[in-house]
Design an enzyme around this catalytic site. Structure first.
Site, short mmCIF file in Angstrom:
data_model
loop_
_atom_site.label_atom_id
_atom_site.label_comp_id
_atom_site.label_asym_id
_atom_site.label_seq_id
_atom_site.Cartn_x
_atom_site.Cartn_y
_atom_site.Cartn_z
CE LYS A 1 -13.38 50.27 -9.87
NZ LYS A 1 -12.60 50.54 -11.09
N GLY B 1 -23.90 48.86 -5.18
CA GLY B 1 -24.72 47.93 -5.95
C GLY B 1 -24.37 46.49 -5.67
CG ASP B 2 -24.49 41.99 -7.36
OD1 ASP B 2 -24.95 41.33 -6.41
OD2 ASP B 2 -23.75 41.49 -8.25
CG MET C 1 -21.63 52.93 -14.65
SD MET C 1 -20.26 51.76 -14.49
CE MET C 1 -20.90 50.38 -15.45
CG ASP D 1 -16.12 50.96 -5.40
OD1 ASP D 1 -16.81 50.29 -6.16
OD2 ASP D 1 -14.89 50.95 -5.39
#
Length: 503
Positions: free
Chosen positions: A58, A90-91, A172, A36
């Protein structure tokens, strides 16, 4: 064919220190990496050189590849028998659509593992001095996606969120900040509730705008914000100024390029990170031992005849002892020899082989090594210098001042230039994203120049470890400074000094 395996790996918010040990191990064993835009540059630099790399983008509304295509790629590569890492910022299970990717893997009976990552919802507030829970203010934290399709209304129960009286973290949600704040106010949240928007947390671009729910959109309009950013709402936001710690570090807000030989773990990068810098660590060169080396073979056969063995780099030490082992030379044949090193790095590498240096100059360069060694010679010594194929001649010129000294200057390794296929160094400098470049050898300067052809080198502010390195940067027209001593700690001190001066 037996299918391979897929690992969904969370890369964390960007700081490589927040990447998990398991995540790093799995990544370094990958044959295919599907990554990503939100995976930090420092994490991307850990991807194995020989792995197939697939960028699926993304970030916010900008996607290089639809999610359905990403899912198909994971299946396709796994069915080829590959070890596939899906690297996500992130996760993977927190708004990362990891569950959707597993659905198709499960349907094709492809084995998989999930490696959780540190989420920005917790880490970024922490780097800004905001504890998402605090017994004096709240006992719960709620993570909400702020993303919605253009033209859609929010499917969020704002009234329920307000009733929790907990900390609210919106991921986001930058483009919908006004809608989020308006929804909370209409649901009964006090207008003076503390709120903050946190930009690019854990990186050099970290920035915090603190306000209230009613005034945050206006403050963002005034001050500006860049993505990725998160929104935090709750009483704990009032603690930011009091608890902030990262921005107090000497090099916070600074992005520094560190070039290094590919084989070496950079101590310089770690020292800079400890002081708060974001470090872009890229190999500018790699070294390889010279395989067909008749001159070295002859030296190994007569190794017991040398009075001095001289090392001008840690790589020279490492390659010498590797070749010694290859030739099955008994290390006890070195018993009569004395050892000289150019500086602390070579000295440290030599100690790994149980040998202490007999000579190290006060100033770490070839000229001073040569003059110091010349002063220790009587005139009949035999000296072996195993070093790089292309090497500075100042050392030899100083030694040649001693009558009757025999010098065997033996090339043992060559330097090759490297460049990153994932990170555009040239663009980083042209866009003003890098504050300083740190160079620890003239060869890394030349490697950097090869990797950034076409760059206006006057844009580069270089901090150099010695005069030969600085000379190489000056020849390219860089703005350059030299550390007081040829040590990493001295380079660090010079970087901190320049930052204090706001250069």
């Amino acid at each position: 064919m037996k299918p391979g395996k897929v690992w969904l790996v969370g890369a964390g918010p960007s700081d490589p220190g927040l990447f998990t040990l398991k995540g790093k191990r799995v990544l370094q064993e990958a044959e295919v990496v599907v990554y990503d835009a939100l995976a930090g540059q420092a994490i991307l630099s850990m991807i194995p050189e020989d792995a197939e790399k697939i960028n699926v983008g993304k970030r916010a509304s900008h996607h290089l590849m639809p999610q359905e295509e990403i899912n198909k790629i994971l299946v396709k590569k796994a069915l080829e028998g590959k070890r596939v890492v899906r690297l996500k910022g992130g996760d993977p299970f927190l708004f990362g659509r990891g569950g959707e990717e597993l659905e198709l893997l499960k349907a094709h009976q492809i084995p998989y593992e999930v490696v959780p990552g540190v989420t920005s919802a917790i880490a970024v507030p922490a780097y800004n001095g905001i504890p998402v829970t605090h017994r004096d203010f709240c006992s719960s934290v709620h993570i909400i996606t702020g993303h919605k399709k253009k033209g859609d209304t929010y499917d969020i129960d704002f009234e329920a969120l307000v009733r929790t009286k907990g900390t609210l973290v919106f991921l986001m949600g930058v483009t919908a900040l006004a809608d989020i704040c308006d929804g909370l106010l209409k649901a009964g949240m006090p207008a003076d509730m503390p709120a903050a928007i946190l930009q690019q947390g854990t990186t050099a671009g970290q920035k915090r705008i603190s306000a209230t729910v009613s005034t945050l959109p206006e403050e963002v309009q005034k001050q500006g914000i860049q993505t990725p950013a998160i929104i935090v709402v709750g009483e704990v936001c009032a603690l930011a100024d009091r608890f902030a710690w990262h921005e107090a570090l000497p090099l916070a807000g600074r992005k520094i390029l560190v070039t290094r030989p590919k084989e070496l773990i950079s101590q310089m990068a770690e020292k800079l990170r400890r002081e708060g810098a974001e470090v872009l660590e890229l190999p500018a060169i790699k070294t390889e031992a010279i395989s067909e080396n008749q001159k070295l073979k002859q030296s190994m056969e007569a190794i017991q005849s040398y009075d001095w063995i001289v090392f001008t780099s840690p790589t020279g030490v490492r390659v010498f002892f590797e070749k010694l082992a290859e030739h099955e030379a008994d290390i006890r044949k070195l018993a009569a020899a004395k050892f000289a090193v150019i500086g602390s790095g070579s000295e440290k590498e030599l100690k790994k082989h149980g040998i202490l240096a007999d000579l190290k100059p006060e100033i770490f360069d070839g000229e001073h090594l040569g003059s110091s060694l010349a002063g220790a010679c009587t005139g009949e010594e035999r000296i072996l210098i195993p070093r790089a194929e292309t090497a500075n001649q100042e050392l030899i010129l100083e030694l040649q001042k001693v009558p009757d000294v025999q010098i065997d200057d033996v090339p043992t390794y060559r330097t090759l230039y490297e460049s990153s296929e994932l990170i555009d160094q040239k663009a980083e400098f042209e866009q003003g994203k890098i504050d300083f470049a740190v160079f620890t050898s003239a060869s890394t300067v030349r490697g950097f120049a090869q990797a950034t052809k076409g760059l206006d080198f006057s844009l580069v502010r270089a901090v150099c470890i010695g005069k030969q390195t600085k000379q190489a940067t000056d020849e390219l027209g860089m703005q350059s400074w030299m550390s007081e001593k040829a040590t990493m700690d001295s380079v660090l001190d010079k970087v901190k000094e320049l930052c204090r001066k706001q250069l």
